[in-house]
Design a protein around this motif. Sequence first.
Motif, PDB file in Angstrom:
ATOM      1  N   LEU A 112       0.818  -1.222   0.000  1.00  0.00           N
ATOM      2  CA  LEU A 112       0.000   0.000   0.000  1.00  0.00           C
ATOM      3  C   LEU A 112       0.849   1.268   0.000  1.00  0.00           C
ATOM      4  O   LEU A 112       0.411   2.301  -0.506  1.00  0.00           O
ATOM      5  N   SER A 113       2.022   1.209   0.581  1.00  0.00           N
ATOM      6  CA  SER A 113       2.822   2.428   0.670  1.00  0.00           C
ATOM      7  C   SER A 113       4.009   2.434  -0.282  1.00  0.00           C
ATOM      8  O   SER A 113       4.767   3.391  -0.289  1.00  0.00           O
ATOM      9  N   GLY A 114       4.158   1.439  -1.082  1.00  0.00           N
ATOM     10  CA  GLY A 114       5.312   1.333  -1.965  1.00  0.00           C
ATOM     11  C   GLY A 114       5.104   2.037  -3.292  1.00  0.00           C
ATOM     12  O   GLY A 114       4.443   3.087  -3.396  1.00  0.00           O
ATOM     13  N   PRO A 115       5.656   1.459  -4.324  1.00  0.00           N
ATOM     14  CA  PRO A 115       5.604   2.075  -5.648  1.00  0.00           C
ATOM     15  C   PRO A 115       4.196   2.171  -6.233  1.00  0.00           C
ATOM     16  O   PRO A 115       3.957   2.970  -7.133  1.00  0.00           O
ATOM     17  N   SER A 116       3.263   1.396  -5.710  1.00  0.00           N
ATOM     18  CA  SER A 116       1.899   1.480  -6.243  1.00  0.00           C
ATOM     19  C   SER A 116       1.282   2.844  -5.964  1.00  0.00           C
ATOM     20  O   SER A 116       0.467   3.342  -6.750  1.00  0.00           O
ATOM     21  N   LEU A 123      -0.789   8.241 -12.420  1.00  0.00           N
ATOM     22  CA  LEU A 123      -1.890   7.963 -13.343  1.00  0.00           C
ATOM     23  C   LEU A 123      -2.981   9.022 -13.229  1.00  0.00           C
ATOM     24  O   LEU A 123      -3.496   9.515 -14.234  1.00  0.00           O
ATOM     25  N   PHE A 124      -3.329   9.410 -12.017  1.00  0.00           N
ATOM     26  CA  PHE A 124      -4.385  10.403 -11.830  1.00  0.00           C
ATOM     27  C   PHE A 124      -3.908  11.831 -12.070  1.00  0.00           C
ATOM     28  O   PHE A 124      -4.625  12.630 -12.651  1.00  0.00           O
ATOM     29  N   VAL A 125      -2.708  12.152 -11.620  1.00  0.00           N
ATOM     30  CA  VAL A 125      -2.231  13.534 -11.694  1.00  0.00           C
ATOM     31  C   VAL A 125      -1.631  13.840 -13.065  1.00  0.00           C
ATOM     32  O   VAL A 125      -1.984  14.828 -13.706  1.00  0.00           O
ATOM     33  N   LEU A 126      -0.727  12.982 -13.537  1.00  0.00           N
ATOM     34  CA  LEU A 126      -0.059  13.246 -14.811  1.00  0.00           C
ATOM     35  C   LEU A 126      -0.816  12.699 -16.007  1.00  0.00           C
ATOM     36  O   LEU A 126      -0.509  13.032 -17.144  1.00  0.00           O
ATOM     37  N   ARG A 127      -1.774  11.827 -15.773  1.00  0.00           N
ATOM     38  CA  ARG A 127      -2.606  11.212 -16.822  1.00  0.00           C
ATOM     39  C   ARG A 127      -1.777  10.419 -17.821  1.00  0.00           C
ATOM     40  O   ARG A 127      -2.011  10.480 -19.021  1.00  0.00           O
ATOM     41  N   ARG A 128      -0.816   9.683 -17.309  1.00  0.00           N
ATOM     42  CA  ARG A 128      -0.060   8.806 -18.196  1.00  0.00           C
ATOM     43  C   ARG A 128       0.469   7.632 -17.391  1.00  0.00           C
ATOM     44  O   ARG A 128       0.696   7.726 -16.191  1.00  0.00           O
ATOM     45  N   SER A 129       0.656   6.548 -18.069  1.00  0.00           N
ATOM     46  CA  SER A 129       1.196   5.353 -17.445  1.00  0.00           C
ATOM     47  C   SER A 129       2.087   4.671 -18.469  1.00  0.00           C
ATOM     48  O   SER A 129       1.631   4.296 -19.546  1.00  0.00           O
ATOM     49  N   ASP A 130       3.354   4.517 -18.128  1.00  0.00           N
ATOM     50  CA  ASP A 130       4.306   3.891 -19.029  1.00  0.00           C
ATOM     51  C   ASP A 130       4.407   2.405 -18.710  1.00  0.00           C
ATOM     52  O   ASP A 130       4.196   1.976 -17.570  1.00  0.00           O
ATOM     53  N   ASN A 131       4.750   1.627 -19.712  1.00  0.00           N
ATOM     54  CA  ASN A 131       4.968   0.200 -19.494  1.00  0.00           C
ATOM     55  C   ASN A 131       6.146  -0.026 -18.553  1.00  0.00           C
ATOM     56  O   ASN A 131       6.123  -0.928 -17.710  1.00  0.00           O
ATOM     57  N   ALA A 132       7.184   0.767 -18.685  1.00  0.00           N
ATOM     58  CA  ALA A 132       8.346   0.637 -17.811  1.00  0.00           C
ATOM     59  C   ALA A 132       7.959   0.907 -16.364  1.00  0.00           C
ATOM     60  O   ALA A 132       8.422   0.215 -15.443  1.00  0.00           O
ATOM     61  N   GLN A 133       7.101   1.882 -16.159  1.00  0.00           N
ATOM     62  CA  GLN A 133       6.653   2.205 -14.809  1.00  0.00           C
ATOM     63  C   GLN A 133       5.831   1.052 -14.243  1.00  0.00           C
ATOM     64  O   GLN A 133       6.000   0.680 -13.073  1.00  0.00           O
ATOM     65  N   THR A 134       4.973   0.454 -15.056  1.00  0.00           N
ATOM     66  CA  THR A 134       4.154  -0.668 -14.608  1.00  0.00           C
ATOM     67  C   THR A 134       5.036  -1.858 -14.245  1.00  0.00           C
ATOM     68  O   THR A 134       4.809  -2.523 -13.229  1.00  0.00           O
ATOM     69  N   ARG A 135       6.045  -2.141 -15.064  1.00  0.00           N
ATOM     70  CA  ARG A 135       6.966  -3.251 -14.769  1.00  0.00           C
ATOM     71  C   ARG A 135       7.755  -2.979 -13.491  1.00  0.00           C
ATOM     72  O   ARG A 135       7.995  -3.888 -12.689  1.00  0.00           O
ATOM     73  N   ALA A 136       8.172  -1.740 -13.295  1.00  0.00           N
ATOM     74  CA  ALA A 136       8.924  -1.393 -12.086  1.00  0.00           C
ATOM     75  C   ALA A 136       8.064  -1.575 -10.840  1.00  0.00           C
ATOM     76  O   ALA A 136       8.547  -2.061  -9.802  1.00  0.00           O
ATOM     77  N   VAL A 137       6.803  -1.218 -10.921  1.00  0.00           N
ATOM     78  CA  VAL A 137       5.892  -1.403  -9.792  1.00  0.00           C
ATOM     79  C   VAL A 137       5.725  -2.891  -9.503  1.00  0.00           C
ATOM     80  O   VAL A 137       5.765  -3.324  -8.344  1.00  0.00           O
ATOM     81  N   ALA A 138       5.554  -3.694 -10.539  1.00  0.00           N
ATOM     82  CA  ALA A 138       5.394  -5.137 -10.344  1.00  0.00           C
ATOM     83  C   ALA A 138       6.652  -5.755  -9.732  1.00  0.00           C
ATOM     84  O   ALA A 138       6.558  -6.599  -8.824  1.00  0.00           O
ATOM     85  N   ARG A 139       7.834  -5.339 -10.201  1.00  0.00           N
ATOM     86  CA  ARG A 139       9.094  -5.861  -9.640  1.00  0.00           C
ATOM     87  C   ARG A 139       9.252  -5.450  -8.181  1.00  0.00           C
ATOM     88  O   ARG A 139       9.665  -6.250  -7.326  1.00  0.00           O
TER      89      ARG A 139
END
Length: 152
Positions: A112-116, A123-139
Amino acid sequence: MTREAADVPQHQHTGLEIAMQWADLPAEHLQVALKALEPQLRREHELRMAEQSAIRQMELETLRAQTRDAAARRSHSLRVVGLVAGFLLSAAMLAGAVVVGMEGHVGLASMLSGPSVLALASLFVLRRSDNAQTRAVARAQAATAQAAAPPP
């Protein structure tokens, strides 16, 4: 010229008024008058058409300006709502992480307090989501879950 005569605008006869004055004359004179009058009528018509075109152009520009203003207001309100939603979501996730962490669920608190939190906020503020960012969150979540697991 007196002052009163200078203040009164002079009336310029239109082509129709001139034709009405010539109507009392014989046909030959009327024919000559109409031939002489035709350029004046064309100029008056061109002037009216130019005025109407200018009015239409002004109305079109006004509509475009109103459309731009409405789009700017919509964009502004959408950005403000995104900022508020991002803040509320981040604050709720961090508060939830504290509550869950106090109860001893370290793995869930770290999720809950990590990269998510950063991913959802971006996603809400900048209105963008990169694949690299999604992979980094999953890792990062996988590493957190592996670190929080009890040793074998």
